[in-house]
Design a protein around this motif. Sequence first.
Motif, PDB file in Angstrom:
ATOM      1  N   LYS A 243       0.573  -1.391   0.373  1.00 35.24           N
ATOM      2  CA  LYS A 243      -0.509   0.008  -0.002  1.00 35.24           C
ATOM      3  C   LYS A 243       0.760   1.052   0.198  1.00 35.24           C
ATOM      4  N   ASN A 244       2.052   1.073   0.995  1.00 37.17           N
ATOM      5  CA  ASN A 244       2.476   2.722   0.921  1.00 37.17           C
ATOM      6  C   ASN A 244       4.493   1.701   1.382  1.00 37.17           C
ATOM      7  N   PRO A 245       5.229   2.944   1.177  1.00 41.66           N
ATOM      8  CA  PRO A 245       7.048   1.784   0.991  1.00 41.66           C
ATOM      9  C   PRO A 245       7.123   2.091   2.749  1.00 41.66           C
ATOM     10  N   LYS A 246       5.964   2.408   3.643  1.00 47.61           N
ATOM     11  CA  LYS A 246       6.615   1.763   5.185  1.00 47.61           C
ATOM     12  C   LYS A 246       5.688   0.577   5.692  1.00 47.61           C
ATOM     13  N   GLU A 247       4.897   0.866   4.960  1.00 50.72           N
ATOM     14  CA  GLU A 247       4.210  -0.794   4.776  1.00 50.72           C
ATOM     15  C   GLU A 247       5.104  -1.546   4.449  1.00 50.72           C
ATOM     16  N   LYS A 248       6.036  -1.796   3.311  1.00 48.49           N
ATOM     17  CA  LYS A 248       6.795  -2.496   3.360  1.00 48.49           C
ATOM     18  C   LYS A 248       7.816  -2.868   3.772  1.00 48.49           C
ATOM     19  N   GLU A 249       8.333  -1.767   4.526  1.00 51.85           N
ATOM     20  CA  GLU A 249       9.424  -1.901   5.266  1.00 51.85           C
ATOM     21  C   GLU A 249       9.203  -2.594   6.649  1.00 51.85           C
ATOM     22  N   LYS A 250       7.994  -1.954   7.524  1.00 51.08           N
ATOM     23  CA  LYS A 250       7.951  -2.996   8.552  1.00 51.08           C
ATOM     24  C   LYS A 250       7.650  -4.349   8.027  1.00 51.08           C
ATOM     25  N   ILE A 251       6.732  -5.201   6.654  1.00 54.29           N
ATOM     26  CA  ILE A 251       7.157  -6.734   6.379  1.00 54.29           C
ATOM     27  C   ILE A 251       8.163  -6.939   6.189  1.00 54.29           C
ATOM     28  N   LYS A 263      12.928  -8.763   0.058  1.00 49.24           N
ATOM     29  CA  LYS A 263      14.073  -7.763  -1.020  1.00 49.24           C
ATOM     30  C   LYS A 263      13.188  -6.858  -1.497  1.00 49.24           C
ATOM     31  N   ASN A 264      13.764  -5.504  -1.396  1.00 50.42           N
ATOM     32  CA  ASN A 264      13.228  -4.325  -2.153  1.00 50.42           C
ATOM     33  C   ASN A 264      13.912  -4.168  -3.460  1.00 50.42           C
ATOM     34  N   PHE A 265      13.084  -3.915  -4.845  1.00 54.78           N
ATOM     35  CA  PHE A 265      13.635  -4.050  -5.849  1.00 54.78           C
ATOM     36  C   PHE A 265      14.423  -2.837  -6.569  1.00 54.78           C
ATOM     37  N   TRP A 266      14.683  -2.593  -7.746  1.00 57.68           N
ATOM     38  CA  TRP A 266      15.190  -1.677  -8.336  1.00 57.68           C
ATOM     39  C   TRP A 266      14.842   0.339  -8.470  1.00 57.68           C
ATOM     40  N   ARG A 267      16.104   0.756  -7.468  1.00 55.03           N
ATOM     41  CA  ARG A 267      15.624   2.448  -7.718  1.00 55.03           C
ATOM     42  C   ARG A 267      15.950   3.206  -8.827  1.00 55.03           C
ATOM     43  N   PRO A 268      14.959   3.570  -9.477  1.00 57.59           N
ATOM     44  CA  PRO A 268      14.797   3.799 -10.751  1.00 57.59           C
ATOM     45  C   PRO A 268      16.143   4.935 -10.640  1.00 57.59           C
ATOM     46  N   LEU A 269      16.589   4.725 -12.707  1.00 61.72           N
ATOM     47  CA  LEU A 269      17.355   5.497 -12.815  1.00 61.72           C
ATOM     48  C   LEU A 269      18.084   6.518 -13.024  1.00 61.72           C
ATOM     49  N   LYS A 280      14.741  13.093 -19.103  1.00 56.32           N
ATOM     50  CA  LYS A 280      13.980  12.225 -19.001  1.00 56.32           C
ATOM     51  C   LYS A 280      12.393  13.074 -19.808  1.00 56.32           C
ATOM     52  N   THR A 281      11.758  11.898 -19.250  1.00 56.85           N
ATOM     53  CA  THR A 281       9.950  12.219 -19.201  1.00 56.85           C
ATOM     54  C   THR A 281       9.600  12.346 -18.196  1.00 56.85           C
ATOM     55  N   ASP A 282       7.791  11.957 -18.134  1.00 59.03           N
ATOM     56  CA  ASP A 282       7.192  12.759 -17.123  1.00 59.03           C
ATOM     57  C   ASP A 282       6.697  11.203 -16.589  1.00 59.03           C
ATOM     58  N   LEU A 283       7.449  11.067 -15.184  1.00 58.39           N
ATOM     59  CA  LEU A 283       7.696   9.722 -14.971  1.00 58.39           C
ATOM     60  C   LEU A 283       6.284   9.318 -13.505  1.00 58.39           C
ATOM     61  N   ILE A 284       5.160   9.307 -13.781  1.00 55.93           N
ATOM     62  CA  ILE A 284       4.220   9.088 -12.705  1.00 55.93           C
ATOM     63  C   ILE A 284       4.192   8.088 -12.996  1.00 55.93           C
ATOM     64  N   ASN A 285       3.955   7.409 -13.497  1.00 54.14           N
ATOM     65  CA  ASN A 285       3.938   5.685 -12.795  1.00 54.14           C
ATOM     66  C   ASN A 285       4.938   5.688 -12.085  1.00 54.14           C
ATOM     67  N   THR A 286       6.635   5.259 -12.832  1.00 55.99           N
ATOM     68  CA  THR A 286       7.611   5.004 -11.667  1.00 55.99           C
ATOM     69  C   THR A 286       7.942   5.269 -10.537  1.00 55.99           C
ATOM     70  N   SER A 287       7.109   6.788 -10.792  1.00 59.33           N
ATOM     71  CA  SER A 287       7.649   6.798  -9.328  1.00 59.33           C
ATOM     72  C   SER A 287       6.638   6.560  -8.290  1.00 59.33           C
ATOM     73  N   GLN A 288       5.177   6.325  -8.634  1.00 60.73           N
ATOM     74  CA  GLN A 288       4.529   5.786  -8.076  1.00 60.73           C
ATOM     75  C   GLN A 288       4.500   4.281  -7.442  1.00 60.73           C
ATOM     76  N   VAL A 289       5.016   3.420  -8.101  1.00 62.12           N
ATOM     77  CA  VAL A 289       5.452   2.118  -7.780  1.00 62.12           C
ATOM     78  C   VAL A 289       6.979   1.597  -7.295  1.00 62.12           C
ATOM     79  N   ASN A 291       8.953   1.862  -5.006  1.00 66.51           N
ATOM     80  CA  ASN A 291       9.420   1.714  -3.688  1.00 66.51           C
ATOM     81  C   ASN A 291       8.147   0.868  -2.543  1.00 66.51           C
ATOM     82  N   LYS A 292       7.026   0.358  -3.358  1.00 66.72           N
ATOM     83  CA  LYS A 292       6.212  -0.680  -3.328  1.00 66.72           C
ATOM     84  C   LYS A 292       6.415  -1.768  -3.708  1.00 66.72           C
ATOM     85  N   ILE A 293       6.855  -2.496  -4.311  1.00 65.14           N
ATOM     86  CA  ILE A 293       6.938  -3.087  -5.036  1.00 65.14           C
ATOM     87  C   ILE A 293       8.171  -4.206  -3.891  1.00 65.14           C
TER      88      ILE A 293
END
Length: 321
Positions: A243-251, A263-269, A280-289, A291-293
């Motif tokens: 749901k959010n990055p804080k939830e992920k770190e707790k899990i 594990k965390n996964f890739w940090r965008p380039l 770079k272009t607008d990276l809305i979808n990348t930014s939203q997802v 740090n939640k994976i």
Amino acid sequence: ALYLSFKALGIKENDLVIMPSYSFIATATAAIHAGGSPWFVDIEKNYLTLDLNQVAKILQKNTFKKGKYYFHKKTKQRLFAICPVYTLGFLPDLIKIKKIAEKFNLKIIADAACALGAKFKKNELAKYNDAVCYSFNGNKSFTAGGGGAISLNNKKIKDKLFLYSTNGKVGDYLHKYIGHNFRITGLHAALGLGQLSNFSKIKKRRKKIQKQYISFFQKNSLKTFYAKKDTDIIQWFNFFVCKNPKEKEKIIKKMNKFRINLKNFWRPLHLQPCLKDYLKTDLINTSQVWNKILVLPSSNNIKLKDLKFIKKKTFILNLSQ
């Protein structure tokens, strides 16, 4: 493999290479080492691969044609290639990429490090790309412990790539190109050949693991991403979106107490300090997802009882958030 492909297909100094920001850094650094310059674009909202609609729009809006090539309006850089990344094994629409590439005279160099064994519309990936670059790294679905391979459909490029990877050697201490010693070692090759004989078993095993996880995600309303229609893939890692990055770190922290390694996964380039100045272009979808994976254990050798234990603990912790 990526570096050699850029070189053999004719990249020139400061040429632009379109690629997703959501990738491992080698996608960008290979292009840079070869003399090129990455142009970071977004991923699709419901997938982890290139947003091809955005790619088509930015090329139409931000480029101009001179001779047979296209150039960026502001920077005047030549557009050389599009480099789709087959994230976790997922494939974008390869026919659509090919149409874009043909319209803007771009090479297609695919980063298929995670996509061993994948097919699109029952065809090998080289049918849709100028070069397809695979990784045999130790953490991949199919491994030789290191090294990789390039799949092609052009013999002239294959011969050129071979020379670049063998110090440009054309005869007995006679060298045509300034190349590298990029050959896979004999030991790694032997390991790879051993795995190749078991590849159908590896594929079957990984699909069984993937099916177990997907069923678990669906039953418990956990968000993940799925392969597109007409694709046959071996998913490298299984994951869900928190749901959010804080939830992920707790899990992650709580699961570590059960000796379950999440594990965390890739940090965008575009967020990497060494790549912050590239286009770079607008990276809305990348930014939203990104740090939640949350990546789950996905080894070929994982046991059924361990899978059940992981799913049980993940479900309990996810409900407690």
